[in-house]
Design an enzyme around this catalytic site. Structure first.
Site, PDB file in Angstrom:
ATOM      1  N   GLY A 100       0.828  -1.206   0.000  1.00 46.56           N
ATOM      2  CA  GLY A 100       0.000   0.000   0.000  1.00 46.56           C
ATOM      3  C   GLY A 100       0.862   1.255   0.000  1.00 46.56           C
ATOM      4  O   GLY A 100       2.012   1.247   0.447  1.00 46.56           O
TER       5      GLY A 100
ATOM      6  N   ARG B  51      -2.461   8.237   4.080  1.00 47.44           N
ATOM      7  CA  ARG B  51      -2.577   9.133   5.231  1.00 47.44           C
ATOM      8  C   ARG B  51      -1.228   9.701   5.702  1.00 47.44           C
ATOM      9  O   ARG B  51      -1.190  10.610   6.517  1.00 47.44           O
ATOM     10  CB  ARG B  51      -3.282   8.394   6.386  1.00 47.44           C
ATOM     11  CG  ARG B  51      -4.781   8.272   6.151  1.00 47.44           C
ATOM     12  CD  ARG B  51      -5.435   7.290   7.116  1.00 47.44           C
ATOM     13  NE  ARG B  51      -5.165   5.902   6.735  1.00 47.44           N
ATOM     14  CZ  ARG B  51      -5.577   4.841   7.435  1.00 47.44           C
ATOM     15  NH1 ARG B  51      -6.267   5.017   8.553  1.00 47.44           N
ATOM     16  NH2 ARG B  51      -5.307   3.623   7.020  1.00 47.44           N
TER      17      ARG B  51
ATOM     18  N   GLY C 131     -10.567  -4.541  12.643  1.00 42.42           N
ATOM     19  CA  GLY C 131     -11.437  -5.689  12.404  1.00 42.42           C
ATOM     20  C   GLY C 131     -11.742  -6.350  13.744  1.00 42.42           C
ATOM     21  O   GLY C 131     -10.859  -6.484  14.589  1.00 42.42           O
TER      22      GLY C 131
ATOM     23  N   ARG D 106      34.631  15.236   8.701  1.00 46.00           N
ATOM     24  CA  ARG D 106      33.814  14.883   7.532  1.00 46.00           C
ATOM     25  C   ARG D 106      34.222  13.496   7.032  1.00 46.00           C
ATOM     26  O   ARG D 106      35.123  12.860   7.576  1.00 46.00           O
ATOM     27  CB  ARG D 106      33.949  15.956   6.478  1.00 46.00           C
ATOM     28  CG  ARG D 106      33.254  17.253   6.915  1.00 46.00           C
ATOM     29  CD  ARG D 106      33.696  18.426   6.075  1.00 46.00           C
ATOM     30  NE  ARG D 106      33.494  18.152   4.664  1.00 46.00           N
ATOM     31  CZ  ARG D 106      34.152  18.772   3.680  1.00 46.00           C
ATOM     32  NH1 ARG D 106      35.059  19.697   3.971  1.00 46.00           N
ATOM     33  NH2 ARG D 106      33.915  18.464   2.433  1.00 46.00           N
TER      34      ARG D 106
ATOM     35  N   TYR E  87      42.122  23.389   9.006  1.00 45.92           N
ATOM     36  CA  TYR E  87      41.417  22.603   7.998  1.00 45.92           C
ATOM     37  C   TYR E  87      42.380  21.578   7.416  1.00 45.92           C
ATOM     38  O   TYR E  87      43.381  21.935   6.792  1.00 45.92           O
ATOM     39  CB  TYR E  87      40.853  23.485   6.871  1.00 45.92           C
ATOM     40  CG  TYR E  87      40.291  22.612   5.770  1.00 45.92           C
ATOM     41  CD1 TYR E  87      39.260  21.707   6.053  1.00 45.92           C
ATOM     42  CD2 TYR E  87      40.818  22.616   4.483  1.00 45.92           C
ATOM     43  CE1 TYR E  87      38.770  20.852   5.078  1.00 45.92           C
ATOM     44  CE2 TYR E  87      40.322  21.768   3.502  1.00 45.92           C
ATOM     45  CZ  TYR E  87      39.298  20.883   3.807  1.00 45.92           C
ATOM     46  OH  TYR E  87      38.822  20.027   2.866  1.00 45.92           O
TER      47      TYR E  87
ATOM     48  N   SER F 124      52.165  27.463  13.741  1.00 42.90           N
ATOM     49  CA  SER F 124      50.821  28.029  13.573  1.00 42.90           C
ATOM     50  C   SER F 124      50.707  28.856  12.303  1.00 42.90           C
ATOM     51  O   SER F 124      51.692  29.401  11.812  1.00 42.90           O
ATOM     52  CB  SER F 124      50.503  28.948  14.760  1.00 42.90           C
ATOM     53  OG  SER F 124      50.569  28.200  15.942  1.00 42.90           O
TER      54      SER F 124
ATOM     55  N   THR G 251      56.411  28.936  11.842  1.00 42.99           N
ATOM     56  CA  THR G 251      55.119  29.621  11.918  1.00 42.99           C
ATOM     57  C   THR G 251      54.946  30.603  10.763  1.00 42.99           C
ATOM     58  O   THR G 251      55.872  31.322  10.413  1.00 42.99           O
ATOM     59  CB  THR G 251      55.051  30.357  13.269  1.00 42.99           C
ATOM     60  OG1 THR G 251      55.013  29.375  14.281  1.00 42.99           O
ATOM     61  CG2 THR G 251      53.830  31.248  13.361  1.00 42.99           C
TER      62      THR G 251
END
Ligand code: UD1
Ligand code: CA
Length: 470
Positions: free
Chosen positions: A12, A16, A146, A337, A370, A409, A427
């Site tokens: 089905g 609904r 039923g 990710r 990143y 860094s 750095t």
């Protein structure tokens, strides 16, 4: 046990639900609705499971083929939805010839478990062998179901709500739950006898009950608890059933030694080991696995992630399709990710994003970085603000950082590039060429200090401001 085949009726559309997605593909705790009936049938020991599909049949077939790859699950197509009796005919036609017993259930009743199905089939094992057994339930409000109509205490027929003929019949609170067990011979005969002689003009599976009882067969009723029989016809029922299923999942893990705080969400496919801790607001999805003693802190969202023993995922970290090794520390606010693979003792700190990057044992990237398309060696240290420049606008390239490397860094590593074992990147360097092992790479403008120059600058600025003011 005799060879038993299960038939799951799922053809089905589910009007609904008011959805473009067919009802049985709507997710419930992360798995499509159809999954649960099939799982229960397999858990009950059925040798094969035939799922009758129609609306969205291709999608359902594809899902089942993937999810139950190693198990005897097949689909049969009901071209036109002519009722549950017609769907059962399609299913029975697909049953192997050596099957002697058939279990039929509906695909929209997901809380039913293997043990419930076995209970329904139980009476068929009896010496007095009824040919048909069905699940029943006493409901406060039987509207829509039923009804079980009895004669001299014996089940005589099931009559659909719309076909009830008197207030006495409408007052019957014993309902048909929609799970049947039958010997295949009687079922075939009964299904062949069906006619669409009812309010909906459909072939009702439920009419097999009257057929069997008229033929002098004993029909057994097996009372099941209301809370396993809840069906899903609309999204409000979907939410209610999902809440019950979720409570069952959480309870199961708690009893197996996992701390699951209120407010955590754990999908049905997730696996947790004892002494794992899942804090409130954490969401564990898909095939996520959390090993012993690992902590998933407040607000983390993990999708298909494996977390090793004793690892700590600190608040509000998001990870997808990734691996986190034993004792690793991730977050707060880290984003792993797809295809991030962190070995044991790795540290990935706040505002670090990784993608398709492996990090060797003990490697660290503690702040603001990143790392995309990278291979980071054992014990390497990636400083704050480092960026793997992996994309040239057309292609993605790999950054290789060998073991023991130190990246200062605010460095940019322009891929493709390799930084050799034990090298040191000063750095603020933009690395565009390979760095040999143990070398120092430094690439930044040379600083100049002008003695006593600051007061002159301040005077100049003050004068400029004064001119503006006039
Ligand atoms: C059905 C029973 C009812 C019972 C109730 C319990 C019948 C006639 N009625 O009613 O006695 O109390 O379940 O929940 O069986 N389906 C098909 N092909 C079709 C029609 C339906 O595969 O042609 C499937 C649906 O996808 C669904 C299941 O059969 O999974 C049940 O159909 P549904 O229309 O929901 O039956 P109910 O009205 O709930
Ligand atoms: Ca239904």
């Amino acid at each position: 046990m005799e060879r038993t085949s299960a038939i799951v009726l799922a053809a089905g559309h589910g009007t609904r639900m008011k959805s473009a997605t067919t009802k049985v593909m709507h997710p419930l705790c992360g798995l499509p609705l159809v999954h649960f009936g099939v799982r229960a049938a397999l858990d009950a020991g059925c040798e094969d499971v035939i799922v009758v599909v129609g609306h969205g049949g291709a999608e359902v077939t594809k899902y089942l083929a993937g999810a139950f790859r190693a198990e005897p699950v097949r689909t049969a197509v009901q071209e036109m939805q002519r009722g549950t009796g017609d769907a059962a005919r399609v299913g029975v036609a697909a049953v192997p010839t050596d099957t002697s017993r058939v279990l039929i259930l509906y695909g929209d009743v997901p809380l039913v478990r293997g043990e419930d199905l076995r209970a329904v089939a139980g009476p068929l094992d009896d010496q007095s062998t009824p040919a048909l057994a069905l699940a029943t339930c006493l409901l406060e409000d039987p509207t829509g179901y039923g009804r079980i109509l009895r004669k001299d205490g014996r089940i005589a027929e099931v009559r659909e709500h719309r076909d009830l003929q008197s207030d006495d019949e409408r007052a019957v609170r014993e309902i048909n739950a929609g799970i049947y067990a039958a010997s295949v011979g009687v079922l075939r005969e009964a299904l062949a006898s069906l006619s669409p002689n009812n309010a909906q003009g459909e072939l009702y599976l439920t009419d097999v009950v009257a057929f069997a009882s008229n033929a002098g067969e004993r029909v057994a009723g097996v009372a099941l608890r209301e809370d396993v029989l809840a069906g899903i016809n609309d999204r409000d029922q979907l939410a209610a059933v999902e809440a019950r299923l979720h409570a069952r999942i959480v309870r199961q893990w708690r009893l197996q030694g996992v701390t699951v705080r209120d407010g955590a969400r754990i999908e049905a496919g997730v696996v947790l080991e004892p002494d794992a801790v899942v804090e409130s607001g954490a969401v564990l999805r898909g095939t996520t696995r959390i090993a012993r003693g690992a902590v998933v802190d407040v607000g983390c969202v993990l999708t298909n992630v494996s977390v090793g023993e004793g690892a700590r995922i600190k608040p509000y970290s998001v990870a997808t399709d990734s691996k986190i090794g034993p004792r690793a520390h991730v977050g707060p606010f880290a984003h792993l990710r797809a295809e991030s693979d962190l070995a044991e003792d790795v540290h990935v700190g706040n505002f670090v994003e990784t993608k398709k990057t492996t990090m060797g044992p003990g490697a660290k990237a503690n702040h603001l970085a990143y790392l995309g398309d990278g291979v980071v060696g054992e014990g390497a240290n990636i400083g704050a603000g480092t960026i793997f420049c992996n994309y040239d606008g057309a292609q993605k390239h790999t950054t290789t950082i060998e073991a023991g490397v130190f990246i200062g860094s605010d460095s940019q590593i322009v891929a493709p590039v390799t930084i050799g074992k034990g090298a040191y990147v000063a750095t603020g360097t933009t690395v565009t060429r390979d760095v040999p092992p143990d070398a120092l790479a430094i690439g930044r403008a040379v600083q100049e200090n002008k003695e006593g120059y600051a007061p002159k600058l301040r005077a100049r600025f003050a004068a400029a401001m004064a001119r503006k003011g006039k």
